[in-house]
Design a protein around this motif. Sequence first.
Motif, PDB file in Angstrom:
ATOM      1  N   UNK A   1       9.383  -0.683   4.748  1.00  0.00           N
ATOM      2  CA  UNK A   1       7.955  -0.392   4.705  1.00  0.00           C
ATOM      3  C   UNK A   1       7.356  -1.080   3.491  1.00  0.00           C
ATOM      4  N   UNK A   2       6.359  -1.929   3.742  1.00  0.00           N
ATOM      5  CA  UNK A   2       5.602  -2.580   2.684  1.00  0.00           C
ATOM      6  C   UNK A   2       4.219  -1.963   2.640  1.00  0.00           C
ATOM      7  N   UNK A   3       3.869  -1.362   1.509  1.00  0.00           N
ATOM      8  CA  UNK A   3       2.540  -0.798   1.324  1.00  0.00           C
ATOM      9  C   UNK A   3       1.648  -1.787   0.606  1.00  0.00           C
ATOM     10  N   UNK A   4       0.537  -2.153   1.228  1.00  0.00           N
ATOM     11  CA  UNK A   4      -0.466  -3.011   0.600  1.00  0.00           C
ATOM     12  C   UNK A   4      -1.686  -2.159   0.308  1.00  0.00           C
ATOM     13  N   UNK A   5      -2.001  -1.988  -0.966  1.00  0.00           N
ATOM     14  CA  UNK A   5      -3.129  -1.151  -1.344  1.00  0.00           C
ATOM     15  C   UNK A   5      -4.402  -1.954  -1.509  1.00  0.00           C
ATOM     16  N   UNK A   6      -5.523  -1.272  -1.402  1.00  0.00           N
ATOM     17  CA  UNK A   6      -6.808  -1.857  -1.759  1.00  0.00           C
ATOM     18  C   UNK A   6      -7.452  -0.947  -2.801  1.00  0.00           C
ATOM     19  N   UNK A   7      -8.220  -1.507  -3.737  1.00  0.00           N
ATOM     20  CA  UNK A   7      -8.748  -0.693  -4.828  1.00  0.00           C
ATOM     21  C   UNK A   7     -10.033   0.040  -4.482  1.00  0.00           C
ATOM     22  N   UNK A   8     -10.644  -0.301  -3.377  1.00  0.00           N
ATOM     23  CA  UNK A   8     -11.870   0.346  -2.923  1.00  0.00           C
ATOM     24  C   UNK A   8     -12.018   0.091  -1.434  1.00  0.00           C
ATOM     25  N   UNK A   9     -12.756   0.939  -0.752  1.00  0.00           N
ATOM     26  CA  UNK A   9     -13.001   0.745   0.678  1.00  0.00           C
ATOM     27  C   UNK A   9     -14.324   0.005   0.889  1.00  0.00           C
ATOM     28  N   UNK A  10     -14.452  -0.587   2.070  1.00  0.00           N
ATOM     29  CA  UNK A  10     -15.723  -1.169   2.459  1.00  0.00           C
ATOM     30  C   UNK A  10     -15.963  -2.581   1.975  1.00  0.00           C
ATOM     31  N   UNK A  11     -14.951  -3.234   1.386  1.00  0.00           N
ATOM     32  CA  UNK A  11     -15.061  -4.623   0.940  1.00  0.00           C
ATOM     33  C   UNK A  11     -14.167  -5.463   1.844  1.00  0.00           C
ATOM     34  N   UNK A  12     -14.770  -6.345   2.626  1.00  0.00           N
ATOM     35  CA  UNK A  12     -14.025  -7.075   3.654  1.00  0.00           C
ATOM     36  C   UNK A  12     -12.949  -7.992   3.078  1.00  0.00           C
ATOM     37  N   UNK A  13     -13.066  -8.373   1.810  1.00  0.00           N
ATOM     38  CA  UNK A  13     -12.071  -9.272   1.230  1.00  0.00           C
ATOM     39  C   UNK A  13     -10.663  -8.702   1.313  1.00  0.00           C
ATOM     40  N   UNK A  14     -10.529  -7.386   1.230  1.00  0.00           N
ATOM     41  CA  UNK A  14      -9.187  -6.798   1.196  1.00  0.00           C
ATOM     42  C   UNK A  14      -8.567  -6.676   2.586  1.00  0.00           C
ATOM     43  N   UNK A  15      -9.260  -6.153   3.608  1.00  0.00           N
ATOM     44  CA  UNK A  15      -8.661  -6.207   4.944  1.00  0.00           C
ATOM     45  C   UNK A  15      -8.492  -7.632   5.467  1.00  0.00           C
ATOM     46  N   UNK A  16      -9.321  -8.567   5.032  1.00  0.00           N
ATOM     47  CA  UNK A  16      -9.114  -9.963   5.425  1.00  0.00           C
ATOM     48  C   UNK A  16      -7.809 -10.491   4.824  1.00  0.00           C
ATOM     49  N   UNK A  17      -7.561 -10.159   3.564  1.00  0.00           N
ATOM     50  CA  UNK A  17      -6.301 -10.537   2.929  1.00  0.00           C
ATOM     51  C   UNK A  17      -5.130  -9.869   3.646  1.00  0.00           C
ATOM     52  N   UNK A  18      -5.313  -8.601   4.015  1.00  0.00           N
ATOM     53  CA  UNK A  18      -4.289  -7.875   4.791  1.00  0.00           C
ATOM     54  C   UNK A  18      -3.977  -8.590   6.095  1.00  0.00           C
ATOM     55  N   UNK A  19      -5.008  -9.041   6.805  1.00  0.00           N
ATOM     56  CA  UNK A  19      -4.795  -9.740   8.074  1.00  0.00           C
ATOM     57  C   UNK A  19      -3.948 -10.991   7.874  1.00  0.00           C
ATOM     58  N   UNK A  20      -4.275 -11.748   6.836  1.00  0.00           N
ATOM     59  CA  UNK A  20      -3.517 -12.966   6.550  1.00  0.00           C
ATOM     60  C   UNK A  20      -2.056 -12.633   6.258  1.00  0.00           C
ATOM     61  N   UNK A  21      -1.840 -11.583   5.475  1.00  0.00           N
ATOM     62  CA  UNK A  21      -0.470 -11.177   5.173  1.00  0.00           C
ATOM     63  C   UNK A  21       0.253 -10.724   6.433  1.00  0.00           C
ATOM     64  N   UNK A  22      -0.388  -9.909   7.278  1.00  0.00           N
ATOM     65  CA  UNK A  22       0.297  -9.399   8.456  1.00  0.00           C
ATOM     66  C   UNK A  22       0.640 -10.520   9.436  1.00  0.00           C
ATOM     67  N   UNK A  23      -0.225 -11.513   9.558  1.00  0.00           N
ATOM     68  CA  UNK A  23       0.116 -12.651  10.423  1.00  0.00           C
ATOM     69  C   UNK A  23       1.398 -13.325   9.931  1.00  0.00           C
ATOM     70  N   UNK A  24       1.499 -13.503   8.618  1.00  0.00           N
ATOM     71  CA  UNK A  24       2.721 -14.094   8.068  1.00  0.00           C
ATOM     72  C   UNK A  24       3.929 -13.199   8.338  1.00  0.00           C
ATOM     73  N   UNK A  25       3.767 -11.893   8.105  1.00  0.00           N
ATOM     74  CA  UNK A  25       4.891 -10.975   8.301  1.00  0.00           C
ATOM     75  C   UNK A  25       5.363 -10.959   9.742  1.00  0.00           C
ATOM     76  N   UNK A  26       4.421 -10.986  10.686  1.00  0.00           N
ATOM     77  CA  UNK A  26       4.785 -10.945  12.102  1.00  0.00           C
ATOM     78  C   UNK A  26       5.431 -12.256  12.553  1.00  0.00           C
ATOM     79  N   UNK A  27       4.920 -13.368  12.064  1.00  0.00           N
ATOM     80  CA  UNK A  27       5.393 -14.671  12.537  1.00  0.00           C
ATOM     81  C   UNK A  27       6.644 -15.173  11.822  1.00  0.00           C
TER      82      UNK A  27
END
Length: 394
Positions: free
Chosen positions: A27-53
């Motif tokens: 289990x890899x936990x990726x935290x964000x320091x605040x909610x509602x800022x798209x930069x962090x879920x966008x970074x999460x998406x990029x990371x998850x694509x790498x992890x899946x592929x």
Amino acid sequence: MTESIRDAARPFSGGALTALLSPAIRLLGLGEPTHGVEAFPELRNELFRHLAEHEGYRSITIESDCLAALVADAYVNDGTGTLDDVMSRGFSHGFGASSANRELLSWMRAYNEPRAPHERLHFYGFDGPLETAGPAGPRPALTALHDYLAGHVDLPWSREALDELLGPDERWTDPAALMDPTQSIGRSPEAKELRLIAGDLRVLLTAHTPHLIAATSADDWWRADLHARTAAGLLRYHAGMADTSPTRIGDLISLRAAIMADNLDAILRREARRGPALAFAHNAHLQRDMSHMRFAGQPRQWWSAGAIISTHLGDQYAFAATTFGARGSDIPPPDTLEGLLSALPHPRAVLDPVRLADTLHQKPARRVPADHTYFSLDPDTIGRTDAIVFVQEI
């Protein structure tokens, strides 16, 4: 010191982050320091694509309602429903409005479509049905569990009996109960009886596991167990809402963390043969250290879901904390950790916490943000993270 910090940093990429982690991670936990800022879920998406592929990950779970997430998972796996409907019903806490979450589900659906079911990605929520205004009623979870069991096991309770004990849903969802425990029905005679029934139903689910899986499927049983955990957790949370003791708010925060940890544990057990999972939530829900916040004018502290699950997983759990530099006029002072990291040349950077800690000849000051929804990183906790992701500006 600036040159040494640069040596500890790399431009952000999925590969740069996973290079800091043990290959034994479940289990890899990726935290964000605040909610509602798209930069962090966008970074999460990029990371998850790498992890899946590239890293064999087959699931992602976020800080959202575990029952609502069933709608989103049905879409990414089988194309059930429309994307607009799924964004409306498949998330809690307003996260369905996030364009990054929409992009995540679209990408997962496209990834899954040509693949066999056992190769597909799964989407989960690991929070309970606990909106900011208060918890949901237990009816959906409890009746779903009852109906699953009733088709295969003799039960001493009918749906009619449950409905009578549950009463109107409005009694459970009164927002006044959030701050006034006398408005909660969580310790009424009916609620106490429902807690006993929920516990007994879960025991029956466990006791009849072999028969139930053979008669239905492992996936159906897992969903029933999800409803069992959720029903029990909600009824316990409502009981906490009705508590008049001074520790009420702190106890509710800790209970939410326990619900989250139970859900993470169940996800990992389901995904054990398929691959590791990525969890995305606020830093405070995933860090190993005790979490702190102020609520209703009082300081609160609790052990987060990440802290709890890390005691079970040991070095099979990793936590990557995310923080940022400037946000409009909110610029970190140069003596803070975020101020020091702002000298990095990369718009987004991954830092090795061990090397970073070695470069800090004196402890940085803790940033006091202008926005109360942002939790800055505590410099004392750097050594207990596995990676730090820094975004220069949001």
